[in-house]
Design an enzyme around this catalytic site. Structure first.
Site, PDB file in Angstrom:
ATOM      1  N   ASP A  35       0.846  -1.193   0.000  1.00  0.00           N
ATOM      2  CA  ASP A  35       0.000   0.000   0.000  1.00  0.00           C
ATOM      3  C   ASP A  35       0.878   1.239   0.000  1.00  0.00           C
ATOM      4  OD1 ASP A  35      -1.875   2.165   0.994  1.00  0.00           O
ATOM      5  OD2 ASP A  35      -3.254   0.472   1.005  1.00  0.00           O
ATOM      6  N   LYS A  36       0.507   2.217  -0.784  1.00  0.00           N
ATOM      7  CA  LYS A  36       1.244   3.476  -0.869  1.00  0.00           C
ATOM      8  C   LYS A  36       1.004   4.361   0.350  1.00  0.00           C
ATOM      9  CE  LYS A  36       1.799   7.445  -4.015  1.00  0.00           C
ATOM     10  NZ  LYS A  36       1.276   8.094  -5.247  1.00  0.00           N
ATOM     11  N   THR A  38      -1.729   6.510   0.808  1.00  0.00           N
ATOM     12  CA  THR A  38      -2.267   7.820   0.486  1.00  0.00           C
ATOM     13  C   THR A  38      -3.234   8.223   1.590  1.00  0.00           C
ATOM     14  OG1 THR A  38      -4.148   6.909  -0.744  1.00  0.00           O
ATOM     15  CG2 THR A  38      -2.098   7.299  -1.976  1.00  0.00           C
ATOM     16  N   ALA A  84      -5.680  -1.845  -5.032  1.00  0.00           N
ATOM     17  CA  ALA A  84      -5.158  -0.484  -4.958  1.00  0.00           C
ATOM     18  C   ALA A  84      -5.770   0.366  -6.058  1.00  0.00           C
ATOM     19  CB  ALA A  84      -3.636  -0.498  -5.084  1.00  0.00           C
ATOM     20  N   THR A 136     -15.564  -2.308 -10.003  1.00  0.00           N
ATOM     21  CA  THR A 136     -16.793  -1.705  -9.513  1.00  0.00           C
ATOM     22  C   THR A 136     -17.936  -1.869 -10.502  1.00  0.00           C
ATOM     23  OG1 THR A 136     -17.814   0.445  -8.970  1.00  0.00           O
ATOM     24  CG2 THR A 136     -15.985   0.479 -10.502  1.00  0.00           C
ATOM     25  N   ASP A 137     -19.171  -1.811 -10.000  1.00  0.00           N
ATOM     26  CA  ASP A 137     -20.319  -1.846 -10.892  1.00  0.00           C
ATOM     27  C   ASP A 137     -20.490  -0.537 -11.658  1.00  0.00           C
ATOM     28  OD1 ASP A 137     -21.192  -0.237  -8.794  1.00  0.00           O
ATOM     29  OD2 ASP A 137     -23.025  -1.370  -8.395  1.00  0.00           O
ATOM     30  N   GLU A 138     -19.785   0.510 -11.236  1.00  0.00           N
ATOM     31  CA  GLU A 138     -19.947   1.813 -11.884  1.00  0.00           C
ATOM     32  C   GLU A 138     -19.452   1.815 -13.327  1.00  0.00           C
ATOM     33  OE1 GLU A 138     -19.138   5.335  -9.619  1.00  0.00           O
ATOM     34  OE2 GLU A 138     -19.181   4.214  -7.736  1.00  0.00           O
ATOM     35  N   TYR A 162     -13.640   8.531 -12.512  1.00  0.00           N
ATOM     36  CA  TYR A 162     -13.332   7.344 -11.716  1.00  0.00           C
ATOM     37  C   TYR A 162     -13.746   6.071 -12.437  1.00  0.00           C
ATOM     38  CZ  TYR A 162     -14.360   3.569  -8.461  1.00  0.00           C
ATOM     39  OH  TYR A 162     -14.464   2.333  -7.875  1.00  0.00           O
ATOM     40  N   ALA A 164     -14.519   5.557 -15.513  1.00  0.00           N
ATOM     41  CA  ALA A 164     -13.825   5.375 -16.788  1.00  0.00           C
ATOM     42  C   ALA A 164     -12.429   4.801 -16.573  1.00  0.00           C
ATOM     43  CB  ALA A 164     -13.742   6.706 -17.528  1.00  0.00           C
ATOM     44  N   LYS A 166     -11.520   2.920 -14.026  1.00  0.00           N
ATOM     45  CA  LYS A 166     -11.678   1.518 -13.620  1.00  0.00           C
ATOM     46  C   LYS A 166     -12.050   0.646 -14.818  1.00  0.00           C
ATOM     47  CE  LYS A 166     -11.430  -0.238 -10.179  1.00  0.00           C
ATOM     48  NZ  LYS A 166     -10.268  -0.915  -9.515  1.00  0.00           N
ATOM     49  N   ASN A 191     -21.922  -0.979  -4.103  1.00  0.00           N
ATOM     50  CA  ASN A 191     -21.432  -0.082  -3.050  1.00  0.00           C
ATOM     51  C   ASN A 191     -21.159  -0.835  -1.755  1.00  0.00           C
ATOM     52  OD1 ASN A 191     -22.147   1.931  -4.966  1.00  0.00           O
ATOM     53  ND2 ASN A 191     -22.555   3.366  -3.303  1.00  0.00           N
ATOM     54  N   LEU A 202     -20.627   8.190   1.705  1.00  0.00           N
ATOM     55  CA  LEU A 202     -21.944   8.587   2.206  1.00  0.00           C
ATOM     56  C   LEU A 202     -22.244   8.080   3.614  1.00  0.00           C
ATOM     57  CD1 LEU A 202     -24.782   9.843   1.781  1.00  0.00           C
ATOM     58  CD2 LEU A 202     -25.482   7.626   0.812  1.00  0.00           C
ATOM     59  N   GLY A 294     -22.912  14.691 -13.504  1.00  0.00           N
ATOM     60  CA  GLY A 294     -22.910  13.371 -14.125  1.00  0.00           C
ATOM     61  C   GLY A 294     -23.326  12.240 -13.210  1.00  0.00           C
TER      62      GLY A 294
END
Length: 353
Positions: A35-36, A38, A84, A136-138, A162, A164, A166, A191, A202, A294
């Site tokens: 892990d970096k 961040t 990551a 992700t499902d996004e 994000y 795009a 992934k 999520n 959230l 968006g």
């Protein structure tokens, strides 16, 4: 089950730390956490496993090709679980460059390090090696206006920097399997929520703001729908895919818990009112704010494939998982207070279009 060595990238993050804890607490596998560190990486999420002899931590950036080669050569992993990533949509609106760097170039660098390492293994070791990419499902886009569910064959249509980035990393992983034969798997999840969740998301943001008597921001009209997956259920699913999944396959992982954002916020208010009653309902703190640019309206996962082929089902309902989550934040104020005092103070992100 034969004990393996797992290389987990992003293992100090929210989902990654849950995977590390699950591997150390409930299996005999060895874990190498890269892990970096961040803003979102937090070693305090791993204090219960940090002294275990099967756990090793390496602070490194997945974009550092030389360091990744050294990690593979030194630890000889059997399984890579690649978590990551820059993962917050609002931050990708404010600064997409970090998402391109980590999610796309970082994944490429890790794939190349894995391919070089895998190519030098014996035939038997090659057949056992796995590169599991967690997504992700996004990437699938917006289900607004339909009753459809995302399946493993849903076309990609990402809406944010994000998602795009992934989607790009997903395509790279599949290309490395198709072109080079690297034994990869991909999972796309809904999520996540649960303990140790970074407070910009959230559910933890609302819990902490409600405890502090601050406004509870709800984007737009709050009718956006998400499928909520308890993070410990997700960790169990990921390990099952990494150890039992079929090379080249994709598995969608969801919680079967579609909820509007407004209902999520109201449910948190009701739970905190139950545990810490005050004169007025904390629902009075709900504040509707300008929507995110968006913003997708609905995501929903069809998780029937992983249930059918690997026998995984979520153990938590949304009600049971949310109750556990709220209790955890009530009992672990020091953890989130240090985050509040350090890397994130609760400010609004993603307001730039």
């Amino acid at each position: 089950m034969t004990s393996k060595t797992f290389l987990v990238t992003g293992g100090a993050g929210f989902i990654g730390s849950a995977v590390v804890r699950e591997l150390i607490d409930n299996t005999s596998h060895t874990v190498i956490n890269v892990d970096k560190l961040t803003y979102a990486g937090n070693l305090e999420s791993l204090v219960n496993v940090q002294d275990n002899s099967r756990y090793h931590f390496v602070q490194a950036d997945i974009c550092d090709a030389e360091k990744m080669a050294q990690v593979f050569a030194h630890f000889n992993p059997d399984v890579v679980m690649h978590l990551a990533a820059e993962s917050h949509v609002d931050r990708s609106i404010d600064g997409p460059a970090d998402f391109i760097q980590t999610n796309i170039l970082g994944t490429y660098t890790l794939l190349e390090a894995a391919r070089t390492y895998w190519s030098a293994l014996s035939t038997e070791q090659k057949s056992q090696f796995r590169f599991h990419h967690i997504s992700t499902d996004e990437v699938y886009g917006d289900l607004h206006g339909t009753d459809d569910l995302f399946t493993e064959t849903t076309p990609y249509s990402p809406s944010s920097p994000y998602s795009a980035s992934k989607a790009s990393s997903d395509h790279l992983v599949r290309a490395w399997q198709r072109t080079f034969g690297l034994p990869t798997l991909v999972t796309n999840c809904s999520n996540n929520y649960g303990p140790y969740h970074f407070p910009e998301k959230l559910i933890p943001l609302v819990i902490i703001n409600a405890l502090e008597g601050k406004p509870l921001p709800v984007y737009g009209d709050g009718q956006q729908v998400r499928d909520w997956l308890f993070v410990e259920d997700h960790a169990r699913a990921l390990i099952k895919v990494a150890t039992e999944g079929k090379v080249g396959e994709t598995y969608n992982i969801g919680g079967h818990n579609e909820q509007t954002n407004l209902h999520v916020v109201e449910s948190i208010c009701d739970l905190i009112d139950e545990f810490l009653p005050i004169e007025h309902s904390r629902r009075d703190l709900i504040t509707f704010v300008k929507d995110r640019p968006g913003h997708d309206v609905r995501y929903a996962i069809d998780a029937s494939k992983i249930a059918r082929e690997l026998g995984w089902e979520p153990q938590e309902t949304f009600a049971s998982g949310l109750r556990k989550t709220v209790i955890w934040y009530l009992e672990n104020r020091q953890w989130w207070q240090r985050v509040r005092d350090g890397s994130y103070a609760g400010e609004r992100l993603g307001v730039h279009s």
